[in-house]
Design an enzyme around this catalytic site. Structure first.
Site: not given
Length: 213
Positions: A82, A191, A193
């Site tokens: 990011c 992202h 995650e």
């Protein structure tokens, strides 16, 4: 036991990233740190980030991490996420213009106002949600299907000067670079995650990657 250092400069979903990396490979030692020795000793490095570019670069300078990041990005498998991807470019339009790390020649631009999709419906800024990613060949896409959806949250996007540095793209509504790669460095706008199984797979690929392309 292999190790991965997540650079802690006060900006980023550090708990989420650390937890996702640990889930991706429970045998890997995950260290969240701003300590130069910890980062230098790690086998791999993750550079996350959320927020404003000016604050990001100020924090990196204050913590004396700028040259350290440039150093470890030369010789270790390195993953930017990011804002951590955007900071690898030359500069950003954000905050009236900010000089960045210049590991990838190029610029960070803001999405234009009043964007519309193909049906003429307005698109919101920030770009937030799931989007299909079109890949170019790279080890970190191993076992990730073309056009897999990843989760994005951002108002600015990368414009690399060198097309070969772009390793993936997505549309909003026009195509833009959403992943950069060169040698042992790989960086993504989305992202991993927060991207469920495909994000976990990308992190697993990173934790097994030796930096070769």
């Amino acid at each position: 036991m292999s190790s991965v250092a997540v650079i802690d400069y006060g900006m980023g979903n550090l708990h989420s990233i650390g937890k996702a990396l640990q889930h991706a490979d429970p045998q890997t030692q995950v260290q969240i740190s701003a300590d130069a020795q910890v980062i230098q000793r790690a086998d791999r490095v993750v550079f996350p980030g959320v927020g404003a570019m000016r604050d990001c670069m100020q924090a990196l300078h204050d913590l004396e991490l700028v040259e350290l990041i440039r150093q470890v990005a030369q010789d270790k498998p390195f993953l930017g996420i990011c804002l951590g991807m955007q900071a690898l470019l030359t500069d950003s339009e954000e905050n009236g213009g900010v000089n960045c790390l210049n590991l990838f020649p190029g610029h960070v631009r803001r999405f234009a106002e009043q964007l519309c999709d193909a049906q003429g419906q307005p698109l919101k800024i920030p770009h937030m949600g799931w989007n299909r990613v079109k890949q170019k060949p790279h080890p970190l896409w191993h076992n990730i299907a073309e056009d897999s959806r990843f989760y994005f949250v951002h108002s600015y996007f990368a414009c690399p000067d060198n097309e070969q540095d772009s390793i993936a793209a997505t549309d909003y509504p026009q195509p833009f670079t959403c992943a950069l790669a060169r040698n042992n460095v790989f960086a993504v706008q989305f992202h991993p995650e927060k991207s469920q199984s495909v994000g976990l797979r990308l992190l697993q690929n990173f934790l097994r990657w030796d930096g070769a392309v």
